[in-house]
Motif scaffolding. Structure first.
Motif, PDB file in Angstrom:
ATOM      1  N   LYS A  33       0.872  -1.302  -0.001  1.00 27.77           N
ATOM      2  CA  LYS A  33      -0.184  -0.020  -0.042  1.00 27.77           C
ATOM      3  C   LYS A  33       0.874   1.292   0.000  1.00 27.77           C
ATOM      4  O   LYS A  33       1.940   1.099   0.314  1.00 27.77           O
ATOM      5  N   ASN A  34       0.367   2.286  -0.374  1.00 25.62           N
ATOM      6  CA  ASN A  34       0.960   3.556  -0.177  1.00 25.62           C
ATOM      7  C   ASN A  34       1.028   4.014   1.329  1.00 25.62           C
ATOM      8  O   ASN A  34      -0.015   3.996   1.934  1.00 25.62           O
ATOM      9  N   SER A 121       5.352   6.444  -0.490  1.00 22.95           N
ATOM     10  CA  SER A 121       5.716   5.610  -1.582  1.00 22.95           C
ATOM     11  C   SER A 121       4.883   4.203  -1.389  1.00 22.95           C
ATOM     12  O   SER A 121       4.343   4.180  -0.288  1.00 22.95           O
ATOM     13  N   ASN A 122       4.923   3.443  -2.484  1.00 20.89           N
ATOM     14  CA  ASN A 122       4.428   2.155  -2.462  1.00 20.89           C
ATOM     15  C   ASN A 122       5.278   1.366  -1.617  1.00 20.89           C
ATOM     16  O   ASN A 122       6.454   1.125  -1.858  1.00 20.89           O
ATOM     17  N   SER A 123       4.812   0.533  -0.662  1.00 23.01           N
ATOM     18  CA  SER A 123       5.533  -0.113   0.145  1.00 23.01           C
ATOM     19  C   SER A 123       5.113  -1.400   0.796  1.00 23.01           C
ATOM     20  O   SER A 123       3.696  -1.672   0.457  1.00 23.01           O
ATOM     21  N   GLU A 173       3.441  -0.891  12.846  1.00 19.34           N
ATOM     22  CA  GLU A 173       3.487  -0.943  11.244  1.00 19.34           C
ATOM     23  C   GLU A 173       4.905  -1.124  10.833  1.00 19.34           C
ATOM     24  O   GLU A 173       5.830  -0.211  10.909  1.00 19.34           O
ATOM     25  N   TYR A 174       5.303  -2.234   9.948  1.00 23.50           N
ATOM     26  CA  TYR A 174       6.539  -2.368   9.351  1.00 23.50           C
ATOM     27  C   TYR A 174       6.456  -2.152   8.011  1.00 23.50           C
ATOM     28  O   TYR A 174       5.631  -2.639   7.272  1.00 23.50           O
ATOM     29  N   THR A 175       7.418  -1.413   7.414  1.00 23.80           N
ATOM     30  CA  THR A 175       7.214  -0.820   6.067  1.00 23.80           C
ATOM     31  C   THR A 175       8.599  -0.917   5.316  1.00 23.80           C
ATOM     32  O   THR A 175       9.513  -0.563   6.162  1.00 23.80           O
ATOM     33  N   LEU A 180      11.515   3.938  -3.078  1.00 31.25           N
ATOM     34  CA  LEU A 180      12.590   5.167  -2.564  1.00 31.25           C
ATOM     35  C   LEU A 180      13.873   4.246  -2.879  1.00 31.25           C
ATOM     36  O   LEU A 180      14.100   3.189  -2.796  1.00 31.25           O
ATOM     37  N   THR A 181      14.736   5.263  -3.122  1.00 32.71           N
ATOM     38  CA  THR A 181      16.244   4.735  -3.393  1.00 32.71           C
ATOM     39  C   THR A 181      16.869   4.641  -2.364  1.00 32.71           C
ATOM     40  O   THR A 181      16.961   5.341  -1.159  1.00 32.71           O
ATOM     41  N   ALA A 182      18.345   3.979  -2.468  1.00 32.01           N
ATOM     42  CA  ALA A 182      19.335   3.940  -1.465  1.00 32.01           C
ATOM     43  C   ALA A 182      19.973   5.371  -1.015  1.00 32.01           C
ATOM     44  O   ALA A 182      20.145   5.679  -0.064  1.00 32.01           O
TER      45      ALA A 182
END
Length: 190
Positions: A33-34, A121-123, A173-175, A180-182
């Protein structure tokens, strides 16, 4: 002898009830989800993850007592796998999520803490009950294997995992962001 057996059984039942309340029998569901955006106030921590609690508490009480900022969500963003990285070199950032304010409103604390917007972000997301420290420990053993298996099966990037400790909703909540980039995560450690 019978009395000792009864005491042992009662102790075991009490332990099971305690752990059950903290999530022992909770199922773990993984979804996508976002998430975010989140305005985070944080400090970098190098060392064992089990030692981040006091850092988070210090930020919470400083925001509340010295800056009149109430927060109800803490977070930890954990960069390294403790099975692969020496405990004294584990990297994380920890702090509080500030809701209802802008980054500009928090400029007065940027010399003391990092203040950043963690973009939406989508996660990959998992939720687990939060009833206290035992929930955090149980979550490590119950959530991470399933979350990491899902990320691996989908060939998603191994970004740091954020644990959001949501006190009002009594959940963790674990996301792990898929988008997202390094570079974004590395900048938070600077």
């Amino acid at each position: 002898m019978k009395t000792i057996s009864i005491i042992i059984i009662l102790l075991i039942l009490s332990l099971i009830a305690y752990l059950s309340r903290h999530g022992l029998f909770s199922s773990v569901r993984i979804s996508e989800k976002n998430t975010g955006p989140l305005l985070i106030v944080y400090k970098k921590h190098i060392g064992e993850y089990k030692n981040v609690g006091p850092v988070m508490d210090k930020i919470y009480y400083d925001l509340k007592n010295n800056h009149s900022i109430d927060t109800t969500k803490g977070f930890g963003l954990y960069y390294d796998n403790p099975k692969e990285v020496n405990r004294d070199k584990l990297r994380s950032i920890v702090g509080c999520i500030v809701e209802g304010r802008s980054k500009e409103e928090l400029e007065h604390i940027t010399g003391k803490y990092g203040v950043q917007e963690h973009p939406g972000s989508n996660s990959v997301v998992a939720e687990f009950p939060y009833k206290g420290k035992a929930s955090i420990i149980l979550g490590i053993f119950k959530v991470y294997p399933k979350l990491l298996a899902y990320i691996n099966n989908e060939n998603y990037p191994h970004n740091p995992i954020m644990e959001v400790y949501d006190l009002p909703n009594q959940k963790i909540e674990y996301t792990s962001s898929i988008e997202l980039t390094a570079d974004f995560y590395d900048a938070l450690l600077q």
